[in-house]
Design a protein around this motif. Sequence first.
Motif, PDB file in Angstrom:
ATOM      1  N   THR A 128       0.848  -1.200   0.000  1.00  0.00           N
ATOM      2  CA  THR A 128       0.000   0.000   0.000  1.00  0.00           C
ATOM      3  C   THR A 128       0.875   1.239   0.000  1.00  0.00           C
ATOM      4  N   VAL A 129       1.907   1.222   0.845  1.00  0.00           N
ATOM      5  CA  VAL A 129       2.787   2.383   0.965  1.00  0.00           C
ATOM      6  C   VAL A 129       3.514   2.649  -0.353  1.00  0.00           C
ATOM      7  N   GLN A 130       3.962   1.571  -1.004  1.00  0.00           N
ATOM      8  CA  GLN A 130       4.647   1.716  -2.288  1.00  0.00           C
ATOM      9  C   GLN A 130       3.774   2.479  -3.290  1.00  0.00           C
ATOM     10  N   LYS A 131       2.502   2.085  -3.356  1.00  0.00           N
ATOM     11  CA  LYS A 131       1.575   2.752  -4.296  1.00  0.00           C
ATOM     12  C   LYS A 131       1.398   4.216  -3.926  1.00  0.00           C
ATOM     13  N   VAL A 132       1.204   4.474  -2.647  1.00  0.00           N
ATOM     14  CA  VAL A 132       1.005   5.864  -2.210  1.00  0.00           C
ATOM     15  C   VAL A 132       2.245   6.697  -2.536  1.00  0.00           C
ATOM     16  N   LEU A 133       3.430   6.154  -2.277  1.00  0.00           N
ATOM     17  CA  LEU A 133       4.662   6.913  -2.513  1.00  0.00           C
ATOM     18  C   LEU A 133       4.854   7.240  -3.996  1.00  0.00           C
ATOM     19  N   GLU A 134       4.410   6.316  -4.858  1.00  0.00           N
ATOM     20  CA  GLU A 134       4.512   6.582  -6.302  1.00  0.00           C
ATOM     21  C   GLU A 134       3.634   7.755  -6.717  1.00  0.00           C
ATOM     22  N   ASP A 135       2.536   7.951  -6.002  1.00  0.00           N
ATOM     23  CA  ASP A 135       1.567   8.991  -6.383  1.00  0.00           C
ATOM     24  C   ASP A 135       1.745  10.303  -5.619  1.00  0.00           C
ATOM     25  N   CYS A 136       2.797  10.416  -4.811  1.00  0.00           N
ATOM     26  CA  CYS A 136       2.981  11.655  -4.039  1.00  0.00           C
ATOM     27  C   CYS A 136       3.157  12.837  -4.986  1.00  0.00           C
ATOM     28  N   LYS A 137       2.562  13.957  -4.589  1.00  0.00           N
ATOM     29  CA  LYS A 137       2.710  15.158  -5.436  1.00  0.00           C
ATOM     30  C   LYS A 137       3.985  15.892  -5.068  1.00  0.00           C
TER      31      LYS A 137
END
Length: 137
Positions: A128-137
Amino acid sequence: MLNAYYSPLAQCLLLTACDSQDEIKRKQYYIDGQALYKLHCANCHQQNGEGLAGLYPPIAGSDFLKKNKELVLCSMRNGLKDTIVVNGKTYRQPMPANAQLQALDVAEIATYIYNEWGDEKTITDVKTVQKVLEDCK
Ligand code: HEC
């Protein structure tokens, strides 16, 4: 991953009785996350999460923590330069980036702070964290 060297049996002994696999994983994340928190976060937010005067906002009891999980995950790695309101109080000191934190480190720290201070009883998984980190603005 500070516990990488323990065998599964040692983990059982360390983590009391033998919990379910999920519970063992949660405790592992929590324990590693606590150590990482002390290393990377406690300078400013303090060991007990209460922050420091008007400079560093509290994590313990923070309304911001619960409402902005994705932003919090991104901020651990990328820092935060915003004006934010935590429990009715305004903060505008920048939080520095910490590029050395891997997704697993962020997941473990998140599991620790959200279990300790965010009313969560579950793991914040590395995927989950990996996905969120990829989408950080
Ligand atoms: C050098 C001091 C410093 C360090 C180290 C630091 N922070 Fe912060 N943190 C801040 C400041 C300052 C803010 C407010 C940022 C703003 O106003 O934009 C903040 C904001 C936050 C917030 C959102 C506000 C709140 O209190 O709920 C969280 C959550 C947070 N930090 C967690 C962490 C975690 C987890 C780490 C370690 C990975 C960490 N911080 C490391 C200074 C720091």
